[in-house]
Design a protein around this motif. Structure first.
Motif, PDB file in Angstrom:
ATOM      1  N   LEU A   1     -17.455   6.542  15.630  1.00  0.00           N
ATOM      2  CA  LEU A   1     -18.363   6.487  14.496  1.00  0.00           C
ATOM      3  C   LEU A   1     -18.263   5.127  13.817  1.00  0.00           C
ATOM      4  O   LEU A   1     -17.190   4.542  13.729  1.00  0.00           O
TER       5      LEU A   1
ATOM      6  N   TRP B   1     -19.009   3.557  10.179  1.00  0.00           N
ATOM      7  CA  TRP B   1     -19.326   3.940   8.801  1.00  0.00           C
ATOM      8  C   TRP B   1     -20.041   2.801   8.092  1.00  0.00           C
ATOM      9  O   TRP B   1     -19.493   1.723   7.911  1.00  0.00           O
TER      10      TRP B   1
ATOM     11  N   GLN C   1     -21.344   3.328   5.011  1.00  0.00           N
ATOM     12  CA  GLN C   1     -20.961   3.540   3.619  1.00  0.00           C
ATOM     13  C   GLN C   1     -19.810   4.535   3.610  1.00  0.00           C
ATOM     14  O   GLN C   1     -19.961   5.665   4.100  1.00  0.00           O
ATOM     15  N   SER C   2     -18.686   4.138   3.088  1.00  0.00           N
ATOM     16  CA  SER C   2     -17.500   4.992   3.117  1.00  0.00           C
ATOM     17  C   SER C   2     -17.417   5.820   1.835  1.00  0.00           C
ATOM     18  O   SER C   2     -17.178   5.295   0.750  1.00  0.00           O
TER      19      SER C   2
ATOM     20  N   GLY D   1     -22.220  14.526   5.377  1.00  0.00           N
ATOM     21  CA  GLY D   1     -22.449  13.316   6.166  1.00  0.00           C
ATOM     22  C   GLY D   1     -23.903  13.163   6.547  1.00  0.00           C
ATOM     23  O   GLY D   1     -24.567  14.137   6.885  1.00  0.00           O
TER      24      GLY D   1
ATOM     25  N   TYR E   1     -25.974  11.045   9.267  1.00  0.00           N
ATOM     26  CA  TYR E   1     -25.687  10.279  10.478  1.00  0.00           C
ATOM     27  C   TYR E   1     -26.972   9.727  11.096  1.00  0.00           C
ATOM     28  O   TYR E   1     -28.018  10.375  11.076  1.00  0.00           O
TER      29      TYR E   1
END
Length: 292
Positions: free
Chosen positions: A116, A118, A120-121, A268, A270
């Motif tokens: 994955l 990321w 934006q964390s 999440g 995605y």
């Protein structure tokens, strides 16, 4: 011996994979192959070429389009896919036909975190809705609602929101809306956020004189013009291609923001799909999150 067939049926390519093993626990890939979807009149001829008369224990097909009562009229192909015909050629009554995004979003919780990226964390709530937006030949969206009880499976739902109307946010996008409306009676989100959509954005950039088209001849001669536009644009090797990619990323970020507002996917949000993967460097630059 168990023989399990899995298939991903898209508007550009159809990927088939056959697994074999003495039980479900030890299934291994026995054979896999990709086919050019547009080169065939339907899915059955592809299966005939792949299986060569052999049967399977069970089969599952993810197809790009809405599945209603076991039948799908594919969105980006002139096909009608019927689960009964698939069951017949696979010689098994254990045959499933689902929307491809429905299958994909079911798999999201099982993806290796190392695979994955990321953008934006933020903290992820495992009990909250999960959204998946796929950018490829078309634009797909599906969501997953996790179960609050361990013995009850999560529920996945496919949508056709890629065909929802697209709304402009600023002066450039209002000009873009008028430009696309000359080609399509209703301007849908998918007309912009897809492989063909990237090509359309490039044509708009040229039409409006927003950037010089130094690679236009190469693009016109390419078998897949969008792939060339994306490659040159990501690497900033052509001003018009770079402008098209930048506009694509901006529109995608806005659409992701709209998606988040509709479902609040704290589990999440995605992004998936071949086009998104190829444009990954541009998606990571920050402009997408700004638009989001």
């Amino acid at each position: 011996m168990m023989r399990v067939l899995a298939a991903d049926v898209g508007g550009t390519k159809t990927a088939l994979c056959l697994f074999e093993g003495s039980s479900a626990a030890d299934l291994q890939v026995a054979r896999e192959q990709q086919f050019d979807s547009k080169a065939f009149s339907g899915l059955v001829p592809i299966l005939g070429e792949f299986l060569r008369g052999e049967s399977v224990t069970c089969a599952a097909f993810g197809v790009a389009g809405p599945v209603i009562h076991g039948i799908c009229k594919t969105t980006n192909l002139p096909w009608v896919v019927d689960v009964r015909e698939l069951s017949h050629i696979c010689a098994t009554s254990y045959c499933g036909l689902l929307n491809d995004l429905e299958i994909a979003v079911i798999g999201v919780p099982f993806v290796d975190p190392a695979k994955l990226v990321w953008l934006q964390s933020v903290p992820v709530d495992a009990r909250a809705c999960v959204e998946l937006l796929a950018v490829g030949t078309g634009l797909g969206r599906a969501f997953l609602i996790p179960s609050a009880h361990g013995n009850v499976p999560s529920r996945a739902f496919a949508t056709e929101s890629g065909h929802a109307s697209w709304g402009a946010r600023n002066t450039i996008e209002r000009r873009l809306l008028q430009y696309v409306a000359q080609r399509h009676e209703t301007v849908a989100v998918e007309h912009l956020l897809s492989g063909p959509g990237l090509h359309l954005l490039y044509d708009f950039i040229i039409h409006e004189g927003l950037a010089p088209p130094s690679a236009q001849l190469e693009i016109e001669r390419a078998e897949d013009p969008s792939a060339v536009i994306g490659k040159l644009g990501v690497k900033d090797q052509d001003d018009a291609c770079a402008a098209a990619v930048a506009l694509f990323v901006d529109v995608l970020g806005s659409e992701l923001g709209n998606t988040a507002l509709r479902s609040i996917p704290r589990g999440g949000l995605y992004i998936w799909g071949g086009v998104a993967r190829k444009l990954r460097p541009a998606l990571e630059r920050g402009e997408l999150i700004d638009a989001f």
